[in-house]
Scaffold this active site. Structure first.
Site, PDB file in Angstrom:
ATOM      1  N   TYR A 120       0.807  -1.223   0.000  1.00 23.17           N
ATOM      2  CA  TYR A 120       0.000   0.000   0.000  1.00 23.17           C
ATOM      3  C   TYR A 120       0.838   1.271   0.000  1.00 23.17           C
ATOM      4  CZ  TYR A 120      -3.842  -3.170   1.179  1.00 23.17           C
ATOM      5  OH  TYR A 120      -4.766  -4.191   1.184  1.00 23.17           O
ATOM      6  N   LYS A 128       3.731 -15.359   2.820  1.00 26.98           N
ATOM      7  CA  LYS A 128       3.604 -16.150   1.596  1.00 26.98           C
ATOM      8  C   LYS A 128       5.040 -16.495   1.181  1.00 26.98           C
ATOM      9  CE  LYS A 128       1.120 -17.854  -1.817  1.00 26.98           C
ATOM     10  NZ  LYS A 128       0.266 -19.042  -1.623  1.00 26.98           N
ATOM     11  N   ASP A 177      -2.790 -18.142   2.495  1.00 28.72           N
ATOM     12  CA  ASP A 177      -3.970 -18.837   1.952  1.00 28.72           C
ATOM     13  C   ASP A 177      -4.487 -19.865   2.950  1.00 28.72           C
ATOM     14  OD1 ASP A 177      -1.460 -19.863   1.395  1.00 28.72           O
ATOM     15  OD2 ASP A 177      -2.011 -20.791  -0.494  1.00 28.72           O
ATOM     16  N   ASP A 205      -4.889  -6.678   6.134  1.00 30.61           N
ATOM     17  CA  ASP A 205      -6.105  -5.980   5.726  1.00 30.61           C
ATOM     18  C   ASP A 205      -7.207  -7.001   5.452  1.00 30.61           C
ATOM     19  OD1 ASP A 205      -7.861  -4.091   4.813  1.00 30.61           O
ATOM     20  OD2 ASP A 205      -6.807  -3.652   2.942  1.00 30.61           O
ATOM     21  N   ASP A 229     -10.458  -8.378   8.147  1.00 27.93           N
ATOM     22  CA  ASP A 229     -11.870  -8.280   7.750  1.00 27.93           C
ATOM     23  C   ASP A 229     -12.544  -9.649   7.824  1.00 27.93           C
ATOM     24  OD1 ASP A 229     -11.915  -5.603   7.352  1.00 27.93           O
ATOM     25  OD2 ASP A 229     -12.592  -5.682   5.270  1.00 27.93           O
TER      26      ASP A 229
END
Ligand code: NAD
Length: 373
Positions: A159, A208, A240, A264, A268
């Site tokens: 970001y 990852k 994942d 992020d 959520d």
């Protein structure tokens, strides 16, 4: 900003400066209720908060033409902590979204995080026994409930990396870059282990590393930091897999430590697993005691001004502020206890309403919680 501006005055009350950003949509409504509760806690536990109201997001665009001014940043820095509602409007109808991306409400959010160096974002995902019905998972999956803290790196990674969109031989091409250096990873990892030490002493670091170099560095640095915390158990999980495990067995997690974009998305997901977005608080901290406290949800423009908003996420964020920035643990405990008591007594806002409970509006929910402190 480095240490609370504590001064003893009059009756010896501790005084703190709080910057308040009501924001847009339901922001002003939920922040009012949090202040109501803070005031009651102040009376009971002998501290005084001095509030400075600041504009950010759409409210700032309307007055200054930009979502965050330098004066607002300076005023936030001069306070002991920032309490925020939420910012933004309806992207389809609000004129704020006709502006270029860097002038839209959300740009203010990224800028304030960076300007205040708020690199550690904490989001608890906790299943209240009373709200079990709202959890979308089956009873056998929920088991004894869950109580996790998602620790997300907030000022680095994808970001904040370089980005550009170009046209090459008539083909549009977009590039984003994901960069972390070891210092950025080390400081968030330390925060994660410190928090785990105060909880159930388990860190799950999510990356990852089977694909990304930035994740391989993340994993190596987290392992180095773990050596300083032999009492805290560390395991690594690919992002994942973590997304699956959150809905397969959420009870396995204590502290989830992860980089900006993964955090992020996972935070959520964890919010939705609790089934009640209106209940979830958050804190964003820098290297000192200073922090910005806000609910995890957005500005809910669809219910703004209707007294339907659930103020609990903001009230619990205010409790985190008492705990992490002002060291008022007893008052923070009292606020959290008052929230549980109100739920136990069967009061609910519309978003968490279930059969047999009493539905109340935003203001009444704030009154009920304040009365129980
Ligand atoms: P949202 O969280 O505002 O709303 C999603 C749904 O949840 C809506 O139906 C809303 O009514 C409901 N909801 C949210 N909070 C609630 C509460 N406290 N009580 C009862 N119901 C609640 O997400 P969105 O609709 O995607 O976004 C709306 C605006 O908020 C956008 O402009 C977005 O950019 C912004 N946003 C801001 C923040 C922030 O300030 N940190 C975070 C997320 C979204």
């Amino acid at each position: 900003m480095l240490c609370p501006s504590i001064c003893k005055k009059g009756a010896g009350k501790m005084k703190y400066k709080i910057a308040v950003i009501p924001g847009d949509g339901i922001g002003p409504e939920i922040v009012s209720e949090a202040i109501k509760v803070l005031e009651k806690a102040g009376e009971k536990f002998g501290f005084q908060l001095e509030y400075t109201k600041l504009l950010m997001g759409g409210a700032s665009i309307d007055v200054h033409g930009v979502p965050l001014t330098d004066d607002t940043i300076a005023a936030a820095k001069a306070s002991d902590a920032v309490l925020m509602g939420s910012i933004g409007g309806d992207a389809k109808t609000s004129p704020w979204y006709k502006l270029e991306p860097s002038k839209r409400p959300e740009a203010g959010l990224l800028k304030i995080r960076k300007s205040l160096n708020l690199f550690a974002n904490l989001r608890p995902a906790y299943l209240y026994e009373e709200l079990k019905e709202a959890c979308p998972l089956r009873d056998d999956i929920i088991g004894g409930g869950f109580d996790m803290m998602i620790m997300r790196e907030l000022t680095g990674g994808l970001y904040f990396g370089e980005r550009r969109t170009t046209l090459e031989n008539g083909i549009r091409k977009a590039v984003d870059t994901l960069t972390y250096d070891e210092n950025e990873i080390r400081r968030i990892a330390k925060r994660g282990f410190d928090i785990a030490r105060k909880r159930r002493k388990k860190v799950t670091s999510v990356d990852k590393a089977n694909v990304l170099d930035s994740s391989r560095l993340w994993r190596a640095v987290v392992e180095e930091v773990a050596k300083e915390y032999p009492d805290v158990e560390l395991n690594h999980m690919l992002v994942d897999n973590c997304a699956m495990q959150l809905v397969r067995d959420p009870g396995q997690f204590d502290v989830i430590l992860t980089e900006n974009m993964f955090g992020d998305i996972l935070s959520d997901e964890a919010s939705m697993v609790t089934g009640s977005i209106g209940m979830l608080s958050s804190a964003s901290l820098n290297e000192t005691k200073f922090g910005l406290y806000e609910p995890s949800h957005g500005s809910a423009p669809d219910i703004a001004g209707t007294d339907k908003a659930n103020p609990i996420a903001t009230i619990l964020s205010a409790a985190m502020m008492l705990r992490f920035s002002l060291d008022l643990d007893e008052a923070a405990d009292a606020v959290e206890k008052a929230v549980k008591q109100v739920l136990r007594e069967g009061y609910r806002t519309a978003d968490i309403m279930s059969a047999g409970c009493v539905q109340v509006g935003c203001r009444q929910m704030g009154d009920l919680i304040a009365e129980r402190i």
